[in-house]
Enzyme design. Structure first.
Site, mmCIF file in Angstrom:
data_model
loop_
_atom_site.group_PDB
_atom_site.id
_atom_site.type_symbol
_atom_site.label_atom_id
_atom_site.label_comp_id
_atom_site.label_asym_id
_atom_site.label_seq_id
_atom_site.Cartn_x
_atom_site.Cartn_y
_atom_site.Cartn_z
ATOM 1 C CG HIS A 121 61.957 64.767 108.180
ATOM 2 N ND1 HIS A 121 62.691 66.100 108.383
ATOM 3 C CD2 HIS A 121 62.454 64.098 109.152
ATOM 4 C CE1 HIS A 121 63.558 65.826 109.474
ATOM 5 N NE2 HIS A 121 63.346 64.604 109.959
ATOM 6 C CE LYS A 139 47.413 34.058 100.738
ATOM 7 N NZ LYS A 139 47.662 35.085 101.846
ATOM 8 C CB CYS A 181 45.332 32.467 86.433
ATOM 9 S SG CYS A 181 45.360 34.130 85.458
ATOM 10 C CE LYS A 188 47.570 42.717 105.403
ATOM 11 N NZ LYS A 188 48.818 42.046 105.282
ATOM 12 C CD GLU A 197 51.780 43.306 107.002
ATOM 13 O OE1 GLU A 197 52.365 43.690 106.105
ATOM 14 O OE2 GLU A 197 50.956 42.364 106.815
ATOM 15 N NE ARG A 206 46.072 30.230 92.225
ATOM 16 C CZ ARG A 206 47.319 29.675 92.351
ATOM 17 N NH1 ARG A 206 47.384 28.988 93.325
ATOM 18 N NH2 ARG A 206 47.918 29.924 91.208
ATOM 19 C CD1 TRP A 242 43.958 39.091 89.782
ATOM 20 C CD2 TRP A 242 45.746 39.391 88.670
ATOM 21 N NE1 TRP A 242 44.561 40.245 90.257
ATOM 22 C CE2 TRP A 242 45.843 40.389 89.660
ATOM 23 C CE3 TRP A 242 46.726 39.370 87.992
ATOM 24 C CZ2 TRP A 242 46.900 41.335 89.837
ATOM 25 C CZ3 TRP A 242 47.953 40.373 87.939
ATOM 26 C CH2 TRP A 242 47.808 41.208 89.085
ATOM 27 C CD GLU A 254 47.392 43.546 101.392
ATOM 28 O OE1 GLU A 254 48.263 43.055 100.852
ATOM 29 O OE2 GLU A 254 47.273 43.320 102.771
ATOM 30 C CG ASN A 274 47.246 29.615 85.891
ATOM 31 O OD1 ASN A 274 46.205 29.870 85.385
ATOM 32 N ND2 ASN A 274 47.317 29.232 87.261
ATOM 33 N N GLY A 275 49.890 32.617 83.664
ATOM 34 C CA GLY A 275 51.573 33.086 83.352
ATOM 35 C C GLY A 275 51.359 33.824 82.286
HETATM 36 C C1 G6P Z 1 50.867 39.511 96.980
HETATM 37 C C2 G6P Z 1 49.816 39.053 98.184
HETATM 38 C C3 G6P Z 1 50.408 39.978 99.431
HETATM 39 C C4 G6P Z 1 51.788 39.206 99.539
HETATM 40 C C5 G6P Z 1 52.675 39.330 98.355
HETATM 41 C C6 G6P Z 1 54.004 38.526 98.493
HETATM 42 O O1 G6P Z 1 50.712 40.838 96.922
HETATM 43 O O2 G6P Z 1 48.388 39.872 98.049
HETATM 44 O O3 G6P Z 1 49.518 39.422 100.637
HETATM 45 O O4 G6P Z 1 52.316 39.530 100.586
HETATM 46 O O5 G6P Z 1 52.071 38.970 97.099
HETATM 47 O O6 G6P Z 1 53.741 37.054 98.312
HETATM 48 P P1 G6P Z 1 54.446 36.071 98.771
HETATM 49 O O7 G6P Z 1 53.772 34.819 98.609
HETATM 50 O O8 G6P Z 1 55.886 35.962 97.992
HETATM 51 O O9 G6P Z 1 54.796 36.232 100.213
#
Ligand code: G6P
Length: 612
Positions: A508, A607, A2, A489, A485, A27, A73, A492, A99-100
């Site tokens: 395996h 985000k 949010c 990516k 990673e 975000r 969100w 996502e 938010n929260g």
């Molecule tokens: C969310 C984001 C990711 C990020 C993760 C951890 O899921 O979409 O891109 O890696 O949070 O966030 P941080 O801000 O703690 O690195």
């Protein structure tokens, strides 16, 4: 997650709020809304993007010099028009954005229902706004006091802004475990969940601390209290943010811009820390804690998402170079596992945003057991950076694309510097290796630039693979976290299912998936396990899998067996993640673009995840 933006001053509030909400889009959210105060309250909210909100508002009245705006969100209740914020109290006097999560919203709601309150939405936020109203009416107190009393009854996390029709020149802002920053202009106030909606109006900001409540009133100075009604002095700081960083600067997407920024952001992460001429690495933020590292019997990384992958690279680095045993933990698992934590442990929390709720909770747990807590954060002044004993900022600049790119390479850079500096002090690295790694590290930005030159080739490959339904990513050693990673990516932003695996583990299980439909991305750069990776590629080829291999410039062996090879410059194995991750970022970007996905704001993702 949010986003909050609010304005009180002499300007028309609506344009400030809409622009601010657009800045907060990165975000991640699924509905948005604004509430304007102009004698009466006007509320506009709807499911979808801020652009949908603008169409919904259309020609309706948007006048008013005070207002609050929100991107939601969804947590409690699906994303729809009713659950969107702001929420209004039963009498129509109060509006609130939040938010929260209010964890005890169930019992509070029951109590309010008994007292005659009816709820329109399924949110915890509507419970909070009515709780404030109930206290205000029953105890005949000001809005500020009612907010304070209500927050004392609340369990959970919040950043809120409240306005009242009966005190229209006032705005109340408060926070606990969810960030909130107040911008101080000339005769005007801005409130936001981060600096992005504020930066073009003022550089003077106050970051609220947990359980602080700010009273912002027209013609008055900001007043600050804590939840126990203790008066506090606002600490005004300069907002460290530049407008250019929030714009696309000619790129189609923030993600691509941020991928291309990496030569510079990696350099910024090293600036003042790597002093090649003196053969020195020094991280100012942790100098005083070096002894803790030297005495540590163990390092524990806690992180989530991409930051967790950086932690995995950290594991290889610290064990390999500094000979300290390492564990890498998902913060969300660690915090609930009753883990064994010793006072001699050094816990390194990695977080781009510095606000991830699970990582924060893991820190608190480790702290309560007496461990030393070091932060690796990108956002200056963030909650995690403040909760840690010491730390090193990554200095990657604001990352707007939800899928992390430059933050990852900056985190890895900082971890390399940390591991090198500790290894050198511990005497676990030879002088020549140390010297060589420093020299190589210095040339990494230029090698990343070279790796970015694969862009056109990768765009072409993306056209070939854009319709694949699954992808497998394989790597060994330092390339294993890179494989994870790369897969993250891709899923996502393109919504293609992808798995990352240690190359040798393939046999395996995942090997059963391999057929002519399965693209397998293999990081097969030169290094200790090169020959073994070549064998793994052969195993894939025997089963008719399609291999896209990332190889070191000039490679011949893999070229002969792989279907496609992407060449990147040679570097030390230890540093290779910084270079080999680049083509994988580009691959996921181009595939997502070709599939018409919303690259910068992928569906369902946020985000900064400020709820557990
Ligand atoms: C969310 C984001 C990711 C990020 C993760 C951890 O899921 O979409 O891109 O890696 O949070 O966030 P941080 O801000 O703690 O690195």
């Amino acid at each position: 997650m949010c986003g909050i933006v609010a304005y009180l001053g002499e300007r028309e509030a609506y344009p400030v709020l809409i622009k601010g909400l657009k800045r907060l889009e990165y975000r991640g959210y699924d509905s948005s809304g604004v509430g304007l105060m102009n004698g009466d309250i006007r509320l506009y909210k709807c499911k979808g993007k801020v652009a949908d909100l603008e169409s919904h508002v259309g020609e309706q009245d948007i006048t008013g010099t005070a207002g609050i705006g929100h991107t939601r969100w969804a947590t409690h209740g699906e994303p729809n028009d009713t659950n969107a914020h702001p929420h209004v109290s039963q009498s129509g006097d109060l509006i609130l954005i939040h938010n929260g999560i209010i964890e005890n919203y169930g019992p509070l709601r029951k109590e309010l229902v008994k007292r005659g309150y009816e709820f329109r939405s399924e949110t915890d936020t509507e419970v909070l706004v009515n709780l404030i109203e109930e206290i205000r009416l029953k105890e005949k107190v000001s809005v500020g006091e009612a907010v304070r009393k209500a927050l004392s009854e609340v369990v959970g996390a919040y950043a809120i802004v409240v306005m009242s029709k009966s005190e229209p020149d006032k705005m109340i802002a408060a926070r606990k475990s969810s960030p909130l920053v107040i911008g101080l202009g000339k005769g005007e106030f801005f409130v936001a969940s981060d600096g992005t909606p504020i930066v073009e109006y003022t550089k003077n900001v106050v970051y609220l601390e947990d359980e602080e409540i700010a009273i912002l009133e027209r013609g008055e100075e900001m007043r600050l209290f804590n939840i126990r009604n203790k008066k506090k002095t606002p600490y005004i700081q300069e907002l460290e943010l530049h407008l250019e960083a929030l714009e696309k600067g000619g790129f189609d997407h923030f993600m691509l811009k941020e991928i291309y920024e990496q030569p510079r952001s990696i350099m910024d992460s090293m600036r003042g820390r790597l002093r090649l001429s003196k053969g020195l690495v020094s991280l100012g933020g942790i100098v005083e804690y070096e002894q803790k590292f030297l005495n540590a019997k163990r390092i524990i990384f806690v992180a989530c998402g991409t930051s967790w992958h950086a932690g995995l690279v950290g594991e290889y680095l610290f064990e390999d170079l500094a000979r300290i045993p390492v564990e890498v933990e998902y913060a969300s698992e660690f915090r609930y596992r009753n883990p064994i934590i010793y006072e001699s442990d050094v816990v390194i929390a990695i977080s781009q945003s510095g606000e991830t709720a699970d990582t924060l909770a893991a820190i608190e747990l480790a702290k309560s057991k007496g461990a030393t807590i070091i932060g690796v954060c990108n956002v200056v002044g963030s909650s995690i950076s403040r909760a840690t004993d010491a730390g090193s900022y990554t200095h990657a600049g604001p990352e707007i694309g939800v899928a992390s790119t430059k933050a990852f390479t900056a985190q890895v850079t900082v971890l390399i510097l940390m591991a090198l500096s500790i290894a050198q002090k511990k005497g676990t690295i030879s002088k020549s290796k140390y010297r060589n790694l420093l020299t190589e590290l210095d040339s990494i930005p230029q090698k990343v630039t070279q790796a970015l030159e694969t862009n056109d080739q990768i765009k072409y490959l993306s056209g070939i693979f854009m319709n694949a339904r699954n992808f497998l990513y394989l790597g060994r050693g330092y390339s294993f976290p890179v494989a994870l990673e790369g897969a993250l990516k891709l899923k996502e932003i393109s919504y293609i299912h992808a798995e990352g695996y240690p190359a040798a583990e393939m046999k395996h299980g995942p090997i059963a998936l391999i057929d002519e439909e399965m693209p397998v991305v293999v990081i097969a750069t030169r290094g200790a396990s090169y020959e073994k990776v070549v064998s793994n590629i052969q195993e894939v080829k025997t089963r008719k899998g399609v291999v896209i291999a990332v190889v070191t410039e000039g490679d011949k062996e893999v070229k002969e067996i792989a279907d496609y090879t992407i060449e990147i410059p040679a570097t030390e194995e230890v540093l290779m993640p910084l270079v080999s991750t680049i083509p994988l970022q580009l691959l996921s970007y181009h595939i997502a673009v070709l599939r018409g996905a919303n690259v910068d704001q992928p569906r369902n993702l946020a985000k900064s995840v400020t709820v557990e």
